[in-house]
Design a protein around this motif. Structure first.
Motif, PDB file in Angstrom:
ATOM      1  N   ALA A  17       0.835  -1.205   0.000  1.00  0.00           N
ATOM      2  CA  ALA A  17       0.000   0.000   0.000  1.00  0.00           C
ATOM      3  C   ALA A  17       0.870   1.255   0.000  1.00  0.00           C
ATOM      4  CB  ALA A  17      -0.935  -0.007   1.204  1.00  0.00           C
ATOM      5  N   ARG A  18       1.915   1.251   0.781  1.00  0.00           N
ATOM      6  CA  ARG A  18       2.811   2.408   0.823  1.00  0.00           C
ATOM      7  C   ARG A  18       3.544   2.589  -0.504  1.00  0.00           C
ATOM      8  NH1 ARG A  18       4.561   1.465   7.010  1.00  0.00           N
ATOM      9  NH2 ARG A  18       2.727   2.478   7.886  1.00  0.00           N
ATOM     10  N   ASP A  19       3.928   1.476  -1.125  1.00  0.00           N
ATOM     11  CA  ASP A  19       4.555   1.566  -2.446  1.00  0.00           C
ATOM     12  C   ASP A  19       3.593   2.186  -3.452  1.00  0.00           C
ATOM     13  OD1 ASP A  19       6.933   0.454  -1.543  1.00  0.00           O
ATOM     14  OD2 ASP A  19       6.462  -1.570  -2.284  1.00  0.00           O
ATOM     15  N   ARG A  20       2.327   1.766  -3.402  1.00  0.00           N
ATOM     16  CA  ARG A  20       1.324   2.328  -4.316  1.00  0.00           C
ATOM     17  C   ARG A  20       1.127   3.819  -4.046  1.00  0.00           C
ATOM     18  NH1 ARG A  20      -1.082  -2.561  -3.295  1.00  0.00           N
ATOM     19  NH2 ARG A  20      -2.436  -1.687  -1.688  1.00  0.00           N
ATOM     20  N   GLU A  21       1.090   4.191  -2.765  1.00  0.00           N
ATOM     21  CA  GLU A  21       0.937   5.611  -2.431  1.00  0.00           C
ATOM     22  C   GLU A  21       2.107   6.422  -2.973  1.00  0.00           C
ATOM     23  OE1 GLU A  21       0.536   5.427   1.791  1.00  0.00           O
ATOM     24  OE2 GLU A  21      -1.620   5.016   1.700  1.00  0.00           O
ATOM     25  N   ARG A  22       3.318   5.899  -2.818  1.00  0.00           N
ATOM     26  CA  ARG A  22       4.499   6.606  -3.358  1.00  0.00           C
ATOM     27  C   ARG A  22       4.408   6.735  -4.876  1.00  0.00           C
ATOM     28  NH1 ARG A  22       7.338   4.003   0.788  1.00  0.00           N
ATOM     29  NH2 ARG A  22       7.728   2.176  -0.486  1.00  0.00           N
ATOM     30  N   LEU A  23       4.001   5.665  -5.541  1.00  0.00           N
ATOM     31  CA  LEU A  23       3.876   5.701  -7.002  1.00  0.00           C
ATOM     32  C   LEU A  23       2.801   6.692  -7.446  1.00  0.00           C
ATOM     33  CD1 LEU A  23       4.198   1.899  -7.884  1.00  0.00           C
ATOM     34  CD2 LEU A  23       5.830   3.722  -8.422  1.00  0.00           C
ATOM     35  N   LEU A  24       1.684   6.707  -6.746  1.00  0.00           N
ATOM     36  CA  LEU A  24       0.612   7.649  -7.089  1.00  0.00           C
ATOM     37  C   LEU A  24       1.035   9.092  -6.844  1.00  0.00           C
ATOM     38  CD1 LEU A  24      -2.422   5.621  -5.740  1.00  0.00           C
ATOM     39  CD2 LEU A  24      -1.965   6.210  -8.138  1.00  0.00           C
TER      40      LEU A  24
END
Length: 115
Positions: A17-24
């Motif tokens: 989830a944190r990786d996705r947040e960083r990517l977004l």
């Protein structure tokens, strides 16, 4: 045995989830950077503002959820930042501002703070 596997999956889910947040957030930064180059009235600006509004609306919804495990003080700070971002994005959309740099800077700080 099952508890260990569940804990690993839960940990992976938080990490994912944190990786996705960083990517977004990085995607929003990229869009805002392009919008800044092309100007507040450009199609790139419209795309960037729409993306930022959708992203931060989702983030704010998550931050306001009682199940969010971030400390309350951090959640409150991020909610305040998110509200500011939405106001700035709306000002750009309405032609009242061209403050892409502020949105970019804050987004970079938030992205870099996600661990």
């Amino acid at each position: 045995m099952y508890q260990m596997q569940y804990a690993e999956i839960e940990s992976d889910s938080v990490s994912d989830a944190r990786d996705r947040e960083r990517l977004l957030l990085q995607r929003s930064i990229d869009l805002l950077t392009e919008a800044d180059k092309q100007g507040a009235g450009s199609p790139a600006a419209s795309e960037a503002v729409l993306f930022v509004v959708r992203l931060w609306s989702s983030l704010l919804e998550d931050l306001a959820n009682d199940d969010n495990e971030l400390p309350a003080e951090l959640r409150a700070s991020l909610i305040s930042i998110g509200i500011w971002i939405l106001k700035e994005a709306d000002a750009i959309r309405q032609g009242e501002s061209d403050n892409f740099e502020g949105l970019i800077d804050i987004s970079q700080i938030i992205r870099d703070g996600i661990k």
